[in-house]
Design an enzyme around this catalytic site. Structure first.
Site, mmCIF file in Angstrom:
data_model
loop_
_atom_site.group_PDB
_atom_site.id
_atom_site.type_symbol
_atom_site.label_atom_id
_atom_site.label_comp_id
_atom_site.label_asym_id
_atom_site.label_seq_id
_atom_site.Cartn_x
_atom_site.Cartn_y
_atom_site.Cartn_z
ATOM 1 N N HIS A 1 -17.371 6.452 -56.336
ATOM 2 C CA HIS A 1 -17.751 5.155 -55.771
ATOM 3 C C HIS A 1 -17.887 4.163 -56.921
ATOM 4 O O HIS A 1 -18.633 4.398 -57.866
ATOM 5 C CB HIS A 1 -19.084 5.260 -55.008
ATOM 6 C CG HIS A 1 -18.938 5.862 -53.638
ATOM 7 N ND1 HIS A 1 -19.531 5.335 -52.523
ATOM 8 C CD2 HIS A 1 -18.237 6.939 -53.218
ATOM 9 C CE1 HIS A 1 -19.205 6.060 -51.460
ATOM 10 N NE2 HIS A 1 -18.431 7.055 -51.858
ATOM 11 N N TYR B 1 -27.221 -0.843 -49.141
ATOM 12 C CA TYR B 1 -28.684 -0.875 -49.233
ATOM 13 C C TYR B 1 -29.103 -2.193 -48.603
ATOM 14 O O TYR B 1 -28.833 -3.255 -49.160
ATOM 15 C CB TYR B 1 -29.134 -0.837 -50.693
ATOM 16 C CG TYR B 1 -28.951 0.503 -51.392
ATOM 17 C CD1 TYR B 1 -27.721 0.888 -51.916
ATOM 18 C CD2 TYR B 1 -30.030 1.373 -51.555
ATOM 19 C CE1 TYR B 1 -27.560 2.107 -52.577
ATOM 20 C CE2 TYR B 1 -29.878 2.591 -52.210
ATOM 21 C CZ TYR B 1 -28.646 2.954 -52.720
ATOM 22 O OH TYR B 1 -28.502 4.153 -53.369
ATOM 23 N N PRO C 1 -36.798 8.129 -53.243
ATOM 24 C CA PRO C 1 -35.356 8.394 -53.176
ATOM 25 C C PRO C 1 -34.449 7.187 -53.438
ATOM 26 O O PRO C 1 -33.275 7.381 -53.763
ATOM 27 C CB PRO C 1 -35.150 8.909 -51.750
ATOM 28 C CG PRO C 1 -36.290 8.363 -50.972
ATOM 29 C CD PRO C 1 -37.439 8.283 -51.918
ATOM 30 N N LYS D 1 -32.163 9.000 -58.009
ATOM 31 C CA LYS D 1 -32.312 9.430 -59.401
ATOM 32 C C LYS D 1 -32.753 10.891 -59.545
ATOM 33 O O LYS D 1 -32.632 11.477 -60.626
ATOM 34 C CB LYS D 1 -33.317 8.532 -60.132
ATOM 35 C CG LYS D 1 -32.716 7.221 -60.609
ATOM 36 C CD LYS D 1 -31.880 7.429 -61.867
ATOM 37 C CE LYS D 1 -30.836 6.361 -62.084
ATOM 38 N NZ LYS D 1 -29.534 6.621 -61.471
ATOM 39 N N TYR E 1 -28.182 2.499 -62.208
ATOM 40 C CA TYR E 1 -27.672 3.245 -61.051
ATOM 41 C C TYR E 1 -26.630 4.283 -61.485
ATOM 42 O O TYR E 1 -26.628 5.424 -61.025
ATOM 43 C CB TYR E 1 -27.063 2.275 -60.033
ATOM 44 C CG TYR E 1 -26.854 2.879 -58.661
ATOM 45 C CD1 TYR E 1 -27.794 2.725 -57.651
ATOM 46 C CD2 TYR E 1 -25.701 3.614 -58.365
ATOM 47 C CE1 TYR E 1 -27.611 3.276 -56.401
ATOM 48 C CE2 TYR E 1 -25.509 4.171 -57.113
ATOM 49 C CZ TYR E 1 -26.468 3.998 -56.136
ATOM 50 O OH TYR E 1 -26.284 4.565 -54.896
HETATM 51 C C1 DHB Z 1 -28.309 9.006 -50.723
HETATM 52 C C2 DHB Z 1 -29.651 9.096 -50.988
HETATM 53 C C3 DHB Z 1 -30.260 8.147 -51.766
HETATM 54 O O1 DHB Z 1 -31.572 8.236 -52.053
HETATM 55 C C4 DHB Z 1 -29.558 7.083 -52.283
HETATM 56 O O2 DHB Z 1 -30.188 6.147 -53.013
HETATM 57 C C5 DHB Z 1 -28.216 7.004 -52.027
HETATM 58 C C6 DHB Z 1 -27.593 7.961 -51.244
HETATM 59 C C7 DHB Z 1 -27.630 10.019 -49.868
HETATM 60 O O3 DHB Z 1 -28.311 10.971 -49.428
HETATM 61 O O4 DHB Z 1 -26.454 9.877 -49.580
#
Ligand code: DHB
Length: 393
Positions: free
Chosen positions: A76, A205, A294, A298, A386
């Site tokens: 990505h 997001y 989450p 990370k 990121y």
């Molecule tokens: C996913 C989980 C995340 O916490 C994130 O920031 C991006 C993707 C996932 O499970 O696909």
């Protein structure tokens, strides 16, 4: 009398950190035993995050731990931040020359377990560690109970706690839990896996007045999505129609492709760093050492960075009797850990809507998001974190 096994490194926990460490150490000829209280099928089926930093992918691929990360995983090159009804793409390669890969953590675990077993690794599932001792000497040990109820003692040169957020090794390394760094958040994620085509090629997001949502993917036919919810929410309390209505309302501008929801869960948010990461001949890595909320994915990436550093430190200590890297391990690891703590906290606070947010708070938050996406410096800051900072070690 417990049966005694002798090895160089005893690794508690067969998650990404423990398995990868055993893999890297084996490459240097350092033998280890890996123990986990869970079964192999539990480990391989628990759904976790899906985004791997470029350096994580490189380590997994170059070490021979995973071929599939490149053949099955998807690169990505950006994410979208959506707020105030508009989407803003953050293009990683043009900003920082790096990308990320979508490849779920349980697939990484399947690859690592297969690679370790094929290489003859002593890897014991359903084996519960009871005690850890003598870490202040050169001969630490752990005792454990196997699936058959047999008592086991493992004598080693070093003990590694890679046993997750409810680590049994942690008290030995970090002392009483009162000294740890900890933060809770007033929200959680309601996560779903559904059978549907992707609604978007890249991750979205989305900050909306009703709360945050994340549109992620898994494959051409299975998708992963999340929306902000109350930490006390019961995952079974919502109908499928209510889940889709909630998600859809939070990503205005995208028409979500819906389908059967095959799994649902509520993920609690916590930030945590253990007060000490090393004590004598014992150390903590991965979630045993730190937990991040989450947002920004990370968690596993940080575990891999810890392990790359620890692998170098243990090789130097155990093969060359050079303690310099293990003596600075905690200090070095903590620099990245606190940067990742900041990033995960920042993404979380910037994108989620607090229940008691005032109109001022909401407009300030949009101002913050706008300052990030409209500035090359802002986009670069986000893209650097990121896609992942370079590894030490
Ligand atoms: C996913 C989980 C995340 O916490 C994130 O920031 C991006 C993707 C996932 O499970 O696909």
């Amino acid at each position: 009398m417990p049966r005694t096994v002798r090895t160089r490194v005893v690794i508690v926990g067969a998650g990404p950190a423990g398995l990868l460490l055993s893999h890297l150490l084996a490459d240097a000829g350092v033998e280890s035993v890996v123990l986990d209280r869970r079964s192999r099928s539990d480990i391989e089926s628990t759904i976790r995050a899906g985004i791997l930093e470029q350096e994580t992918v490189r380590v997994l691929h170059e070490s021979g731990a995973s071929e599939r990360v490149l053949t099955t995983g998807n690169r990505h090159d950006g994410i979208e931040l959506r707020f105030d009804g508009e989407g803003h793409r953050i293009d990683f390669p043009s900003l920082v020359g790096r990308s990320v890969w979508l490849y779920p953590q349980h697939e990484v675990l399947k690859d690592l377990i297969a690679a370790r077993l094929a290489a003859g690794q002593d890897l014991r599932f359903e084996t519960e560690v009871n005690s850890v001792g003598d870490v202040e000497t050169e001969h630490p040990w752990v005792t454990a109970t196997t699936a058959d109820g047999d008592e086991l003692r493992i004598d080693a040169d070093f003990v590694v706690g890679a046993d997750g957020s409810r680590s049994v090794v942690r008290p030995t390394v970090a002392g009483p839990s009162t000294g740890n760094y900890f933060r809770e958040y007033p929200f959680a994620w309601f996560g779903i896996l559904c059978e549907a085509p992707p609604s978007s090629e890249e991750l979205i997001y989305s900050n909306s007045p009703d709360g945050f949502a994340l549109i992620s993917q898994r494959s051409a036919t299975v998708q992963r999505m999340y929306f902000q919810c109350d930490p006390a929410a019961n995952p079974d309390a919502l109908s499928e129609a209510e889940i889709w209505d909630t998600l859809q309302a939070r990503v205005p501008g995208t028409s979500l492709a819906t389908g059967q929801i095959v799994q649902r869960d509520v993920l609690r948010f916590r930030s945590f760093v253990a007060r000490e990461l090393r004590h004598g001949r014992s150390v903590l890595v991965g979630d045993a050492a730190h937990t991040v909320p989450p947002t920004g994915a990370k968690g596993m990436n940080l575990a891999v960075a810890d392990v790359v550093l620890l692998d170098c430190a243990l090789r130097a200590l155990l093969l060359e009797n050079d303690a310099r890297l293990i003596d600075t391990f905690a200090e070095t690891a903590l620099k990245r850990i606190w940067k990742a703590q900041h990033f995960s906290w920042w993404m979380t606070s910037m994108l989620h809507t607090a229940v008691d947010a005032s109109p001022f708070d909401q407009r300030r938050q949009v101002g913050e998001l706008r300052s990030v996406v409209e500035s090359e410096a802002g986009r670069t800051f986000l893209a650097e974190a990121y896609t992942g900072w370079p590894h030490e070690g």
